[in-house]
Design a protein around this motif. Structure first.
Motif, PDB file in Angstrom:
ATOM      1  N   GLN A  21       0.828  -1.216   0.000  1.00 28.28           N
ATOM      2  CA  GLN A  21       0.000   0.000   0.000  1.00 28.28           C
ATOM      3  C   GLN A  21       0.858   1.260   0.000  1.00 28.28           C
ATOM      4  OE1 GLN A  21       0.514  -2.057   2.511  1.00 28.28           O
ATOM      5  NE2 GLN A  21       0.652  -0.979   4.455  1.00 28.28           N
ATOM      6  N   ALA A  22       2.126   1.163   0.427  1.00 28.37           N
ATOM      7  CA  ALA A  22       3.033   2.320   0.417  1.00 28.37           C
ATOM      8  C   ALA A  22       4.265   2.003  -0.444  1.00 28.37           C
ATOM      9  CB  ALA A  22       3.454   2.673   1.837  1.00 28.37           C
ATOM     10  N   ALA A  25       7.582   1.179   1.232  1.00 27.59           N
ATOM     11  CA  ALA A  25       8.415   2.216   1.872  1.00 27.59           C
ATOM     12  C   ALA A  25       8.814   1.770   3.275  1.00 27.59           C
ATOM     13  CB  ALA A  25       7.647   3.537   1.932  1.00 27.59           C
ATOM     14  N   ALA A  64      12.569   5.530   2.066  1.00 28.83           N
ATOM     15  CA  ALA A  64      12.145   5.654   3.459  1.00 28.83           C
ATOM     16  C   ALA A  64      10.754   6.284   3.457  1.00 28.83           C
ATOM     17  CB  ALA A  64      13.136   6.520   4.220  1.00 28.83           C
ATOM     18  N   ASP A  65      10.015   6.042   4.530  1.00 28.20           N
ATOM     19  CA  ASP A  65       8.624   6.498   4.568  1.00 28.20           C
ATOM     20  C   ASP A  65       8.542   8.021   4.771  1.00 28.20           C
ATOM     21  OD1 ASP A  65       5.938   7.169   5.665  1.00 28.20           O
ATOM     22  OD2 ASP A  65       5.631   5.017   5.349  1.00 28.20           O
ATOM     23  N   ILE A  66       8.076   8.695   3.747  1.00 27.14           N
ATOM     24  CA  ILE A  66       8.063  10.168   3.776  1.00 27.14           C
ATOM     25  C   ILE A  66       7.014  10.684   4.761  1.00 27.14           C
ATOM     26  CG2 ILE A  66       7.754  12.264   2.375  1.00 27.14           C
ATOM     27  CD1 ILE A  66       8.678  10.518  -0.060  1.00 27.14           C
ATOM     28  N   SER A  67       5.877   9.969   4.871  1.00 29.55           N
ATOM     29  CA  SER A  67       4.857  10.482   5.799  1.00 29.55           C
ATOM     30  C   SER A  67       5.335  10.400   7.250  1.00 29.55           C
ATOM     31  CB  SER A  67       3.509   9.783   5.599  1.00 29.55           C
ATOM     32  OG  SER A  67       3.688   8.421   5.489  1.00 29.55           O
ATOM     33  N   MET A  69       8.689  10.588   8.036  1.00 31.09           N
ATOM     34  CA  MET A  69       9.831  11.511   8.165  1.00 31.09           C
ATOM     35  C   MET A  69       9.396  12.969   8.244  1.00 31.09           C
ATOM     36  SD  MET A  69      12.918  10.126   5.723  1.00 31.09           S
ATOM     37  CE  MET A  69      11.916  10.009   4.251  1.00 31.09           C
ATOM     38  N   GLY A 109      15.932   5.221   0.051  1.00 25.70           N
ATOM     39  CA  GLY A 109      16.287   4.084   0.906  1.00 25.70           C
ATOM     40  C   GLY A 109      16.165   2.738   0.186  1.00 25.70           C
ATOM     41  N   GLU A 112      19.332   2.394  -1.675  1.00 21.83           N
ATOM     42  CA  GLU A 112      20.366   2.163  -0.656  1.00 21.83           C
ATOM     43  C   GLU A 112      20.316   0.730  -0.111  1.00 21.83           C
ATOM     44  OE1 GLU A 112      18.903   5.664   1.394  1.00 21.83           O
ATOM     45  OE2 GLU A 112      20.920   6.496   1.383  1.00 21.83           O
ATOM     46  N   PRO A 131      16.357  10.503  -4.751  1.00 18.05           N
ATOM     47  CA  PRO A 131      15.655  11.782  -4.884  1.00 18.05           C
ATOM     48  C   PRO A 131      15.642  12.645  -3.618  1.00 18.05           C
ATOM     49  CG  PRO A 131      14.078  10.008  -4.575  1.00 18.05           C
ATOM     50  CD  PRO A 131      15.447   9.373  -4.523  1.00 18.05           C
ATOM     51  N   GLU A 132      16.490  12.300  -2.632  1.00 17.78           N
ATOM     52  CA  GLU A 132      16.411  12.957  -1.320  1.00 17.78           C
ATOM     53  C   GLU A 132      16.497  14.481  -1.383  1.00 17.78           C
ATOM     54  OE1 GLU A 132      18.089  10.195  -1.948  1.00 17.78           O
ATOM     55  OE2 GLU A 132      17.723   8.751  -0.338  1.00 17.78           O
ATOM     56  N   ILE A 137      16.481  16.655   2.098  1.00 16.01           N
ATOM     57  CA  ILE A 137      17.387  15.851   2.937  1.00 16.01           C
ATOM     58  C   ILE A 137      18.495  15.240   2.074  1.00 16.01           C
ATOM     59  CG2 ILE A 137      15.701  15.271   4.747  1.00 16.01           C
ATOM     60  CD1 ILE A 137      15.269  12.565   3.329  1.00 16.01           C
ATOM     61  N   THR A 138      19.474  14.665   2.749  1.00 17.35           N
ATOM     62  CA  THR A 138      20.520  13.907   2.045  1.00 17.35           C
ATOM     63  C   THR A 138      20.101  12.434   2.062  1.00 17.35           C
ATOM     64  OG1 THR A 138      21.694  13.438   4.103  1.00 17.35           O
ATOM     65  CG2 THR A 138      22.326  15.455   2.910  1.00 17.35           C
ATOM     66  N   PRO A 139      20.696  11.597   1.200  1.00 17.59           N
ATOM     67  CA  PRO A 139      20.499  10.160   1.383  1.00 17.59           C
ATOM     68  C   PRO A 139      20.945   9.797   2.804  1.00 17.59           C
ATOM     69  CG  PRO A 139      21.551  10.588  -0.724  1.00 17.59           C
ATOM     70  CD  PRO A 139      21.545  11.896   0.033  1.00 17.59           C
ATOM     71  N   PHE A 141      20.645   6.338   4.320  1.00 10.82           N
ATOM     72  CA  PHE A 141      20.904   4.938   4.664  1.00 10.82           C
ATOM     73  C   PHE A 141      22.099   4.415   3.845  1.00 10.82           C
ATOM     74  CE2 PHE A 141      16.039   4.121   5.537  1.00 10.82           C
ATOM     75  CZ  PHE A 141      16.103   4.910   6.679  1.00 10.82           C
TER      76      PHE A 141
HETATM   77  N1  CAA Z   1       6.961   7.012   1.661  1.00  8.05           N
HETATM   78  C1  CAA Z   1       5.676   6.922   2.021  1.00  8.05           C
HETATM   79  N2  CAA Z   1       4.684   6.574   1.164  1.00  8.05           N
HETATM   80  C2  CAA Z   1       5.043   6.320  -0.112  1.00  8.05           C
HETATM   81  C3  CAA Z   1       6.370   6.401  -0.553  1.00  8.05           C
HETATM   82  C4  CAA Z   1       7.364   6.766   0.401  1.00  8.05           C
HETATM   83  N3  CAA Z   1       8.668   6.819   0.092  1.00  8.05           N
HETATM   84  N4  CAA Z   1       6.410   6.109  -1.870  1.00  8.05           N
HETATM   85  C5  CAA Z   1       5.146   5.846  -2.231  1.00  8.05           C
HETATM   86  N5  CAA Z   1       4.313   5.970  -1.189  1.00  8.05           N
HETATM   87  C6  CAA Z   1       2.850   5.787  -1.134  1.00  8.05           C
HETATM   88  C7  CAA Z   1       2.127   6.953  -1.783  1.00  8.05           C
HETATM   89  O1  CAA Z   1       1.981   8.007  -0.860  1.00  8.05           O
HETATM   90  C8  CAA Z   1       0.820   6.303  -2.149  1.00  8.05           C
HETATM   91  O2  CAA Z   1       0.019   6.198  -1.007  1.00  8.05           O
HETATM   92  P1  CAA Z   1      -1.561   6.513  -1.079  1.00  8.05           P
HETATM   93  O3  CAA Z   1      -2.106   5.494  -2.034  1.00  8.05           O
HETATM   94  O4  CAA Z   1      -2.008   6.331   0.333  1.00  8.05           O
HETATM   95  O5  CAA Z   1      -1.687   7.910  -1.603  1.00  8.05           O
HETATM   96  C9  CAA Z   1       1.223   4.876  -2.539  1.00  8.05           C
HETATM   97  O6  CAA Z   1       2.506   4.668  -1.965  1.00  8.05           O
HETATM   98  C10 CAA Z   1       1.371   4.693  -4.044  1.00  8.05           C
HETATM   99  O7  CAA Z   1       2.249   5.692  -4.515  1.00  8.05           O
HETATM  100  P2  CAA Z   1       1.874   6.711  -5.689  1.00  8.05           P
HETATM  101  O8  CAA Z   1       0.402   6.921  -5.763  1.00  8.05           O
HETATM  102  O9  CAA Z   1       2.741   7.912  -5.535  1.00  8.05           O
HETATM  103  O10 CAA Z   1       2.320   5.852  -6.965  1.00  8.05           O
HETATM  104  P3  CAA Z   1       2.808   6.417  -8.371  1.00  8.05           P
HETATM  105  O11 CAA Z   1       2.869   5.250  -9.276  1.00  8.05           O
HETATM  106  O12 CAA Z   1       2.005   7.577  -8.798  1.00  8.05           O
HETATM  107  O13 CAA Z   1       4.315   6.955  -8.103  1.00  8.05           O
HETATM  108  C11 CAA Z   1       6.530   6.846  -7.182  1.00  8.05           C
HETATM  109  C12 CAA Z   1       5.323   6.050  -7.700  1.00  8.05           C
HETATM  110  C13 CAA Z   1       7.170   7.631  -8.346  1.00  8.05           C
HETATM  111  C14 CAA Z   1       7.539   5.848  -6.636  1.00  8.05           C
HETATM  112  C15 CAA Z   1       6.068   7.826  -6.087  1.00  8.05           C
HETATM  113  O14 CAA Z   1       5.295   7.116  -5.143  1.00  8.05           O
HETATM  114  C16 CAA Z   1       7.192   8.489  -5.348  1.00  8.05           C
HETATM  115  O15 CAA Z   1       7.792   9.419  -5.867  1.00  8.05           O
HETATM  116  N6  CAA Z   1       7.496   8.036  -4.111  1.00  8.05           N
HETATM  117  C17 CAA Z   1       8.506   8.644  -3.299  1.00  8.05           C
HETATM  118  C18 CAA Z   1       9.889   8.233  -3.744  1.00  8.05           C
HETATM  119  C19 CAA Z   1      10.944   8.923  -2.913  1.00  8.05           C
HETATM  120  O16 CAA Z   1      11.070  10.118  -2.934  1.00  8.05           O
HETATM  121  N7  CAA Z   1      11.746   8.134  -2.198  1.00  8.05           N
HETATM  122  C20 CAA Z   1      12.819   8.630  -1.380  1.00  8.05           C
HETATM  123  C21 CAA Z   1      12.362   8.854   0.021  1.00  8.05           C
HETATM  124  S1  CAA Z   1      13.572   9.676   0.991  1.00  8.05           S
HETATM  125  C22 CAA Z   1      14.621   8.475   1.527  1.00  8.05           C
HETATM  126  O17 CAA Z   1      14.524   7.331   1.147  1.00  8.05           O
HETATM  127  C23 CAA Z   1      15.643   8.936   2.503  1.00  8.05           C
HETATM  128  C24 CAA Z   1      16.758   8.022   2.767  1.00  8.05           C
HETATM  129  O18 CAA Z   1      17.748   7.993   2.081  1.00  8.05           O
HETATM  130  C25 CAA Z   1      16.733   7.174   3.933  1.00  8.05           C
END
Ligand code: CAA
Length: 258
Positions: A21-22, A25, A64-67, A69, A109, A112, A131-132, A137-139, A141
């Motif tokens: 569902q996420a 993440a 990582a889970d953006i909601s 973070m 993440g 990573e 995409p951090e 933020i920075t990467p 993990f």
């Molecule tokens: N955290 C939390 N929820 C996430 C998520 C994430 N990283 N990636 C996707 N989801 C959730 C979405 O919010 C959505 O939830 P709802 O159905 O409740 O709205 C569900 O997953 C499906 O995602 P999308 O509707 O966005 O799907 P899409 O096909 O339109 O897009 C995607 C896919 C391009 C991967 C897009 O979801 C996206 O850009 N996700 C975020 C990617 C991202 O930025 N990742 C890096 C996070 S920062 C990090 O990881 C830090 C680190 O180094 C530790």
């Protein structure tokens, strides 16, 4: 565990991150469960090779889970980064090879996590990115460190500074993944490679991983001394005796017993 599935088949351990569902993440809970799963696999001496994948074919792990973070402060953000780094380092140092089977998005993440594995097999629909910086933020993990070590600093800096995704073919071209396969055969290909690894002498494979990991972080003379030492250790194993005796006697070895 709610978000991690552990399976086992013919000496292969399979960890699946399952929060479809996420897009799988990594939130606090999933990271903690992954930590426990890695411990369980480490303690299972009957597992010789590990595959890590994501549930569904849309994402390996979308980061990582953006909601979660979103509302972190300096302290909780540091703790979250430390937990991710702790778990991924444990994967990197696990005493058995780990294959990442990457179907779909491996972002932030997720990329990573793949980088902390020994071998990366990607489906043809995989997308990689850090995409951090687009999230302020920075990467966190290991991305700034392992990506640079695996693809070189120039490409790592380009990916990390632009935050742009690359597709599976580009990931193959720059050495980020070992192999690209049709998405329908990702699991089979990962199992095939894992079976090939698991069919070799487990102690020797384990020592190869230790020697490569250790050698990549020290000077060549220290690294070669370490290699000589692990090479010597192999001669204490029954596997070495059995495999070499079978070769000399021109018969097929039935399997390894350690
Ligand atoms: N955290 C939390 N929820 C996430 C998520 C994430 N990283 N990636 C996707 N989801 C959730 C979405 O919010 C959505 O939830 P709802 O159905 O409740 O709205 C569900 O997953 C499906 O995602 P999308 O509707 O966005 O799907 P899409 O096909 O339109 O897009 C995607 C896919 C391009 C991967 C897009 O979801 C996206 O850009 N996700 C975020 C990617 C991202 O930025 N990742 C890096 C996070 S920062 C990090 O990881 C830090 C680190 O180094 C530790």
């Amino acid at each position: 565990m709610e978000n991690i599935i552990i399976e086992k088949s013919n000496h292969i351990g399979i960890i699946t991150i399952s929060r479809p569902q996420a897009l799988n993440a990594l939130n606090w809970q999933t990271l903690r469960e992954l930590d426990a799963a890695v411990d369980a696999i480490e303690n299972d001496k009957d597992i010789y090779c590990v595959i890590i994948g994501g549930a569904g074919d849309k994402a390996f792990v979308a980061g990582a889970d953006i909601s979660e973070m979103k509302d972190m402060d300096v302290f909780s953000g540091s703790d979250f980064g430390a937990l991710g780094n702790w778990v991924f380092r444990k994967i990197e140092l696990l005493d058995k090879p780990v294959i990442a089977a990457i179907g779909g998005y491996a972002l932030g993440g997720g990329c990573e996590l793949a980088l902390s594995c020994d071998i990366r097999i990607a489906s043809d629909n995989a997308k990689f990115g850090q995409p951090e910086v687009s999230l302020g933020i920075t990467p966190g993990f290991g991305g700034t460190q392992r990506l640079a070590r695996i693809v070189g600093t120039g490409k790592a800096k380009e990916m990390i500074y632009t935050g742009a995704n690359i597709d599976a073919q580009e990931a193959l071209r720059i050495g980020l993944v070992n192999k690209v396969v049709p998405k329908e055969s990702l699991n089979d290909e990962a199992m095939k490679m894992a079976a090939k690894i698991a069919g070799n002498a487990p102690i020797a494979v384990k020592l190869c991983k230790a020697a490569i990991n250790y050698g990549m972080q020290c000077d060549i003379d220290t690294a070669l001394a370490y290699e000589s030492s692990v090479f010597g250790q192999c001669f204490a194993s029954q596997d070495q005796k059995d495999a070499m005796t079978a070769f000399v006697e021109k018969r097929k070895l039935e399997g390894f017993n350690n």
